[in-house]
Scaffold this motif. Structure first.
Motif, PDB file in Angstrom:
ATOM      1  N   GLN A  67      13.120 -39.566 -50.296  1.00 33.07           N
ATOM      2  CA  GLN A  67      12.788 -38.252 -50.807  1.00 33.07           C
ATOM      3  C   GLN A  67      13.367 -38.130 -52.015  1.00 33.07           C
ATOM      4  N   ARG A  83       5.525 -26.771 -58.143  1.00 33.96           N
ATOM      5  CA  ARG A  83       5.197 -27.436 -56.762  1.00 33.96           C
ATOM      6  C   ARG A  83       6.201 -28.139 -56.379  1.00 33.96           C
ATOM      7  N   GLN A  84       6.934 -29.018 -57.277  1.00 35.58           N
ATOM      8  CA  GLN A  84       7.814 -30.109 -56.836  1.00 35.58           C
ATOM      9  C   GLN A  84       9.160 -29.229 -56.229  1.00 35.58           C
ATOM     10  N   GLU A 124       9.262 -26.185 -54.917  1.00 33.79           N
ATOM     11  CA  GLU A 124       8.443 -25.634 -53.679  1.00 33.79           C
ATOM     12  C   GLU A 124       9.008 -26.602 -52.549  1.00 33.79           C
ATOM     13  N   GLU A 125       8.723 -27.609 -52.830  1.00 30.22           N
ATOM     14  CA  GLU A 125       8.788 -28.863 -52.013  1.00 30.22           C
ATOM     15  C   GLU A 125      10.380 -29.215 -51.707  1.00 30.22           C
ATOM     16  N   GLY A 158      11.625 -25.834 -50.099  1.00 26.03           N
ATOM     17  CA  GLY A 158      10.831 -25.493 -48.759  1.00 26.03           C
ATOM     18  C   GLY A 158      10.509 -23.835 -48.799  1.00 26.03           C
TER      19      GLY A 158
END
Length: 298
Positions: A34, A264-265, A267-268, A271
């Protein structure tokens, strides 16, 4: 009665060291599976000690990510080096990362000398093996084994995943017998704000000219959850107005791109949907100013 053959549970701390850009953070990310430590092809990307926790049935490996050791030119550089040495003195296993595709240099010899003084088990990790053929790899492995006294020399590729499990086996084998150090669901010890700031900084570093990497610091001022959304307010600090112009770009295009990539990163990572508000500020020569360094978290 316990089976005498049963291996004791092992747990402890390990870190990868090496000169800047030797593939340390990429290796940490690949092992944990991850994105935890930020990666960039700019040297000196990592500034915070980021811990990633790898859980296995018979062991727990806590990876500590350190900045690259280098010859310091600023107060920030000196503080980063002190941080590296402090980390080295506190871990059980150290993996010295040396890229397969570059000849061994003065920096590698310098770090090997520093490691020889420590009580931790030192392994040599030959990284980026996907970039060379077998003949070149064999030469590099020989050169590395002659560099110093290592408990083992392990060639790996973080990109293809080659030998990653072997490396983890070797590292956990040298950890002390110990109960579990962290709960099962824990992947990293760092507060979310630090990770979010690092992701923004990584996005800001991409595609920026070489004189800028050291000059960007990010402070997350607020993270406010609102139902399904998290509002994040962050400031990017640079040292000069000319750098501010580079980061913002023509009519704000560059900063917009940074915001989109970072969002984007983030939010990943979290979550959740994220609203990201970025501002660029000038903190004159902050790398050399003790007061500014403290304010920016160094």
């Amino acid at each position: 009665m316990k089976d005498p053959e049963e291996r004791p549970y092992r747990a402890g701390f390990a870190c990868f060291v090496g000169r800047p850009n030797a593939g340390k953070s990429t290796l940490t990310n690949a092992i944990v599976g991850q994105k935890i430590a930020i990666t960039s092809n700019k040297p000196q990307t990592t500034r915070h000690v980021i811990r990633a926790v790898l859980h296995r049935p018979d062991s727990q490996l806590v990876l500590v990510d350190t900045p690259g050791l280098h010859r310091p030119r600023t107060l920030l550089g000196e503080r980063l080096n002190d941080l590296v040495r402090q980390t080295w003195s506190e871990v059980d296993v150290i993996g010295l990362c040396i890229p397969a595709d570059e000849p061994i240099g003065r920096g590698d010899r310098f770090i090997t000398g520093e490691l020889a003084e420590l009580k931790a088990t030192v392994l040599a990790v030959v990284t980026k093996t996907d970039l060379v053929d077998r003949g070149r790899l064999a030469e590099q492995l020989l050169a590395v084994s002659e560099l110093g006294e290592f408990a083992a020399v392990v060639p790996v590729s973080a990109v293809s995943g080659h030998q990653l499990d072997t490396l983890v086996d070797v590292m956990t084998g040298y950890l002390p017998a110990s109960p579990q150090l962290y709960p099962d669901d824990m992947l990293t010890e760092d507060p979310e704000q630090v990770l979010v700031a690092e992701l923004i900084r990584e996005a800001a570093l991409e595609g920026v000219r070489d004189e800028l990497p050291h000059s960007i610091a990010v402070v997350v001022e607020e993270m406010i959850p609102e139902g399904q959304l998290i509002r994040i307010f962050a400031d990017l600090y640079v040292e000069r107005p000319s750098q501010k112009a580079i980061v913002i770009g023509h009519r704000g295009s560059r900063l917009k791109e940074v915001g989109t990539t970072a969002r984007r990163q983030i939010e990943e990572l979290l979550g959740s949907r994220v609203f990201l508000d970025l501002h660029v500020r000038v903190a004159k020569d902050w790398q050399r100013d003790p007061k500014q360094l403290r304010k920016l978290g160094f």
